[in-house]
Design an enzyme around this catalytic site. Structure first.
Site, PDB file in Angstrom:
ATOM      1  N   GLU A 133       2.889  16.036  28.479  1.00 21.98           N
ATOM      2  CA  GLU A 133       1.450  16.039  28.239  1.00 21.98           C
ATOM      3  C   GLU A 133       0.744  14.792  28.765  1.00 21.98           C
ATOM      4  O   GLU A 133      -0.421  14.829  29.126  1.00 21.98           O
ATOM      5  CB  GLU A 133       1.172  16.178  26.739  1.00 21.98           C
ATOM      6  CG  GLU A 133       1.452  17.549  26.160  1.00 21.98           C
ATOM      7  CD  GLU A 133       0.377  18.570  26.521  1.00 21.98           C
ATOM      8  OE1 GLU A 133      -0.652  18.177  27.105  1.00 21.98           O
ATOM      9  OE2 GLU A 133       0.571  19.758  26.210  1.00 21.98           O
ATOM     10  N   HIS A 146       0.129  18.556  31.475  1.00 20.88           N
ATOM     11  CA  HIS A 146      -0.922  19.059  30.590  1.00 20.88           C
ATOM     12  C   HIS A 146      -1.702  20.167  31.285  1.00 20.88           C
ATOM     13  O   HIS A 146      -2.270  19.970  32.365  1.00 20.88           O
ATOM     14  CB  HIS A 146      -1.859  17.890  30.253  1.00 20.88           C
ATOM     15  CG  HIS A 146      -3.066  18.251  29.456  1.00 20.88           C
ATOM     16  ND1 HIS A 146      -3.039  18.442  28.091  1.00 20.88           N
ATOM     17  CD2 HIS A 146      -4.364  18.430  29.817  1.00 20.88           C
ATOM     18  CE1 HIS A 146      -4.248  18.711  27.656  1.00 20.88           C
ATOM     19  NE2 HIS A 146      -5.082  18.722  28.691  1.00 20.88           N
ATOM     20  N   SER A 158      -6.668  21.770  25.355  1.00 19.18           N
ATOM     21  CA  SER A 158      -7.033  20.366  25.490  1.00 19.18           C
ATOM     22  C   SER A 158      -8.121  20.030  24.461  1.00 19.18           C
ATOM     23  O   SER A 158      -7.951  20.303  23.282  1.00 19.18           O
ATOM     24  CB  SER A 158      -7.479  20.099  26.930  1.00 19.18           C
ATOM     25  OG  SER A 158      -7.583  18.721  27.184  1.00 19.18           O
TER      26      SER A 158
END
Length: 544
Positions: free
Chosen positions: A359, A469, A231
């Site tokens: 995502e 994600h 991330s």
């Protein structure tokens, strides 16, 4: 989707300056200091070592003086101040559980302090490896530059070290704190003039220099450092590759990026940076001062934190159009990172960059009040692309239609439509922040260096958010590939399908399908749509 270390003088390179088995615990020597760690289940840890002097608020961190005396390294240090979060209630228990158990999605437990710049080493016990120096994996935690810590990843780091030993490829795991939210990413004209932007990224760089200087004292090889992040941690890895004109100063030899690539950020003096600088200044009573920055530096921490926590987080309506984030400051970043990529200004090192299929879904839940066509168009044009002229967005509404069967979670038909616009917004967010930047980086880098990429489609059955994600990190999907990469600069493990290099002419992905073993596919999905978004961001960088 940042770090460094230091190599203590030893008689022969490759023989670690390390002792264990004493009544006080394992020992390492830094400068004139004796550092006391702890030994547990197959690993030895040295925790909470300061890698900087106590940082002055809104100023760049500085390397510590030579270590002296005895240093207790048996527990993690204080948290860097966190941004206050309030996750949306989707009414789906599975999403609530993921948010509550994923470190980069909720506030970490522990005591916050502005004196938080500490580093941690987890290594195999002496008996578990030979006397040669080990390769080093440096972890940069995620959390959208607003939250995150290192203690939350203690199990992950320990498990990776144990697994590396089991595979016959032992390595050392390193993690560190860096300043977050306004404390690490304050922006505005005043910050630019003061030369103190991107402090969180500069903390990371200082940590990496510490690793380069001292990791030898813990049995590590400072010439074999891989930086790894997920991330905003992965974005940070890419920015460490871009800063300094791409000169990595010998601090790392490879990168491993999970769900993060160079983003199209704007200038530190413009956009939301100035807006929220002015907000903090006014809310804390500093706006009437002749020097607002010095006034905020002098505030009691509790007063400043109360104001910072009033600003939007990544679970607010703005989602990943973040308030606190890296920016072009003229020091650490001299250009929009995506422009730097196009110019080839990044470190020429091998790297892996992978993503999950869905995502955008975890961040699409921030805008569940967007339910109509008009609201979606207003959301995109005002929050995400405010600097793009309206005619430039005409194609966007067609490329990302309201047809829920085309949105994210992808390939789930009419399922997961939390609102009529949720899957549409999630597709846009995922392609803008993750898929587009990843593809653009790989397309350019593959012409100059060895790169690999993967696509995770596992966890597709997660209600509402699909292959969300962070689902690859949560399941340790590529852990063995990561360990092999740290040791050999190749993510192939010798088992299963061969993972080919990414090639701009034939962009191959190692794809983990919903079920079954991995397979090789082409990175050509939504090619026209993603290229369109990339061109929009290059024309008018949107601040994330």
């Amino acid at each position: 989707m940042f770090i460094r270390m230091i190599f203590f003088a030893i008689a022969l390179k490759g023989i670690p300056s390390y002792a264990s088995g004493t009544s006080t615990g394992p020992i390492a020597r830094l400068d004139s200091a004796t550092v006391i760690g702890i030994t547990g289940d197959s690993v030895t840890k040295f925790l909470g070592i300061p890698f900087a002097k106590p940082p002055a608020r809104f100023r760049a961190s500085v390397a510590p003086d030579a270590y002296q005396g005895r240093l207790d390294a048996t527990k993690y240090g204080a948290l860097c101040p966190q941004q206050q979060l309030s996750a949306p209630d989707t009414g789906i228990p599975e999403i609530t559980q993921i948010v509550n158990t994923t470190p980069e999605l909720h506030n970490a437990p522990g005591v916050e302090s502005e004196d938080c710049l500490t580093i941690n080493i987890i290594k195999p016990n002496v008996k578990d490896h030979s006397s040669h120096a080990l390769p080093v994996l440096v972890w940069i935690h995620g959390g959208a530059y607003e939250i995150g810590d290192t203690a939350s990843y203690d199990d992950m780091g320990s498990d990776l070290v144990k697994r590396s030993v089991a595979l016959g490829q032992p390595m050392i795991f390193v993690s560190f704190n860096y300043r977050l939210s306004a404390y690490g990413f304050l922006a505005g004209q005043e910050v630019f003039k003061d030369g103190n932007g991107n402090l969180g990224l500069r903390d990371q760089r200082l940590a990496l220099k510490w690793v380069n200087k001292y990791i030898g004292a813990f049995g590590g090889d400072n010439s074999k450092v891989t930086i790894w992040g997920q991330s905003s941690g992965a974005i940070s890895v890419s920015l460490q590759m871009i800063t300094n004109g791409g000169n990595n100063e010998g601090l790392f030899r490879a990168g491993f990026l999970q769900s993060g690539s160079p983003l199209p950020v704007g200038n530190i003096t413009k956009g939301t940076g100035q807006v929220y600088y002015d907000f903090l200044s006014a809310d804390t009573g500093c706006s009437t001062s002749s020097d607002t920055l010095e006034c905020m530096r002098a505030l009691p921490f509790s007063v400043l934190k109360a104001s910072v926590d009033k600003t939007p987080s990544f679970f607010s309506y703005q989602s990943l159009a973040l308030v606190w984030h890296p920016s072009v400051d003229g020091v650490f970043l001299t250009d929009n990172p995506q422009s730097s990529v196009q110019q080839g200004k990044f470190a020429n090192i091998p790297f892996v960059s992978g993503v999950c299929d869905d995502e955008g879904t975890l961040f699409g839940i921030s805008s569940l009040n967007v339910t109509t066509e008009d609201q979606f168009r207003q959301y995109i044009s005002s929050v995400w692309l405010p600097r793009n002229p309206a005619p430039e967005l005409d194609q966007l509404w067609t490329f990302y239609p309201s047809d829920i069967t085309l949105g994210s979670p992808f390939n789930t038909g009419t399922q997961n439509a939390l609102t009529p616009q949720f899957k549409r917004a999630s597709a846009f967010i995922g392609d803008s922040v993750q898929q587009g930047p990843r593809r653009a980086f790989l397309q350019k880098a593959s012409t100059t260096q060895k790169v690999w990429s993967y696509l995770n489609q596992r966890s597709k059955s997660t209600p509402g958010i699909g292959s969300y994600h962070g689902s690859d990190l949560a399941t340790g999907l590529v852990n063995d590939n990561l360990i092999n990469f740290v040791n050999h600069l190749d993510p192939n493990t010798g088992h299963g399908v061969h993972w080919p290099n990414y090639d701009s002419h034939s962009p191959k992905l190692l794809t983990f399908p919903v079920t079954g073993p991995p397979l090789v596919t082409l990175d050509t999905f939504r090619a026209t749509e993603i290229a369109y978004l990339t061109n929009l961001s290059l024309a008018h960088p949107f601040v994330l």
